[in-house]
Design a protein around this motif. Structure first.
Motif, short mmCIF file in Angstrom:
data_model
loop_
_atom_site.label_atom_id
_atom_site.label_comp_id
_atom_site.label_asym_id
_atom_site.label_seq_id
_atom_site.Cartn_x
_atom_site.Cartn_y
_atom_site.Cartn_z
N PHE A 62 0.84 -1.20 0.00
CA PHE A 62 0.00 0.00 0.00
C PHE A 62 0.87 1.26 0.00
N LEU A 97 3.09 1.58 -3.19
CA LEU A 97 2.27 2.04 -4.31
C LEU A 97 2.05 3.55 -4.23
N HIS A 98 1.75 4.04 -3.03
CA HIS A 98 1.52 5.48 -2.87
C HIS A 98 2.81 6.27 -3.08
N THR A 135 -7.44 2.12 -2.61
CA THR A 135 -6.24 1.35 -2.28
C THR A 135 -6.29 0.85 -0.84
N TRP A 179 -8.29 -2.26 -0.93
CA TRP A 179 -7.54 -3.33 -1.59
C TRP A 179 -6.39 -3.86 -0.74
#
Length: 350
Positions: A269, A272-273, A309, A312
């Protein structure tokens, strides 16, 4: 409940004794590797202490305060940097050292503008009260989550996490302000008003974490990267490194809370950010002001991306281990415990 509270008191007693030791060592041992060696036993202890707790709420708060923030502050202090550092002109007192090391706070520096300083030091009572009431309502609504659409429940959890974090951090800040009489830097800056990922993570969300990750991860990586790719683009690997470290620490906190092996979802997470944030910065550098979405649109897209996100990658591991159920049960038990204490006190005095 009482047994867990006894463990909580024991953990924090050990933490305060340990921080007292660190305060003394910071006065006796010169900065550098030698001081770091003297701090290492305490850093290891702070990594162990959350394992003495079982409550999701207590272990989450304790691991955040000690295993993450206090340890990072001690790592900085080893080299006389960060909020615990001292100088010949402004030595830090023992009481202030303990408070800053124990809690996710940063003292507001003196401001040359008195009216601005007075505004910064106001306790946000009205905002805090409203958000606390909203948190209580959300907790009550979540009691009926089995009767609500699962996607709606996930949306509610996003708001619950935000309100829970801000309520805890503001409550701590209010206590410190009242007891110590000092102004503090804000912890959150209305993240729902964000206009971009850069704005969200850098200026609005959990700012104490941002302020502690900058000197411990971002700046050293920035300095190292500058020698290879230049100052202009060095911030990109520095941002990714910062998000990777944040993800790994969140993974550790998840382990404390649910005691299961990591799945690396929460790390992904944050990675990705971090990657998306670097793409956003590159686009801003390349396009400048020639093409930019209106703030209302970019803000909605940012909040939507954060929430999707989270559905997810951020929540699934906690939900599989029923951490949400345990959290709500603990709040219900706390309410019963407080009502019992109030009833006993009433009968005692009346």
């Amino acid at each position: 409940m009482e047994g867990e509270m006894n463990n909580f008191i024991e953990v924090w007693f050990l933490a305060l004794v340990s921080l007292s030791y660190c305060y003394v060592m910071s006065k006796l041992i010169s900065k550098g590797i030698k001081r770091l060696i003297f701090f290492l036993p305490i850093i290891c202890l702070f990594l162990y202490l959350p394992l003495k707790l079982n409550s999701v709420n207590l272990v989450g708060t304790t691991s955040f305060f000690l295993s993450w923030l206090a340890n990072f502050k001690l790592l900085l202090l080893a080299f006389n940097k960060g909020p615990l550092a001292t100088s010949n002109l402004s030595p830090i007192s023992f009481g202030r050292f303990i408070v800053i090391a124990s809690f996710p706070i940063e003292i507001q520096e003196n401001n040359t503008n008195p009216s601005k300083e007075k505004s910064n030091n106001k306790i946000p009572i009205i905002s805090f009260t409203i958000k606390t009431l909203l948190l209580a309502i959300l907790i009550r609504v979540c009691d009926y989550k089995d009767q609500i659409n699962p996607n709606v429940v996930l949306v509610l959890y996003c708001f619950l996490v935000y309100l829970l974090l801000e309520t805890i951090l503001v409550f701590v800040a209010i206590m410190v302000r009242v007891v110590a009489g000092v102004g503090l830097q804000p912890q959150f800056n209305e993240p729902y008003l964000t206009t971009s990922l850069q704005d969200f993570w850098g200026k609005r969300w959990n700012l104490m974490v941002t302020r502690i990750l900058r000197p411990t991860v971002f700046e050293p990586t920035l300095k190292f990267s500058s020698t290879f790719i230049g100052r202009k683009w060095a911030q990109l690997p520095a941002i990714v490194a910062t998000f990777v470290v944040s993800g790994l620490v969140h993974e550790l906190i998840y382990f404390y809370m649910i005691r299961t092996p990591p799945t690396w979802e929460v790390t992904l997470f944050f990675v990705l950010h971090g990657l998306c944030l670097t793409v956003e910065i590159v686009l801003k550098k390349c396009l400048g002001d020639t093409w930019r979405l209106p703030g209302l649109v970019s803000g909605a897209l940012t909040i939507g991306f954060v929430m999707l996100t989270s559905f997810w990658l951020f929540f699934p591991q906690l939900l599989r281990c029923k951490a949400d159920v345990r959290t709500l049960e603990e709040y219900a038990n706390l309410g019963k415990f407080l009502r019992k204490m109030v009833t006993q006190s009433y009968h005692l005095f009346f």
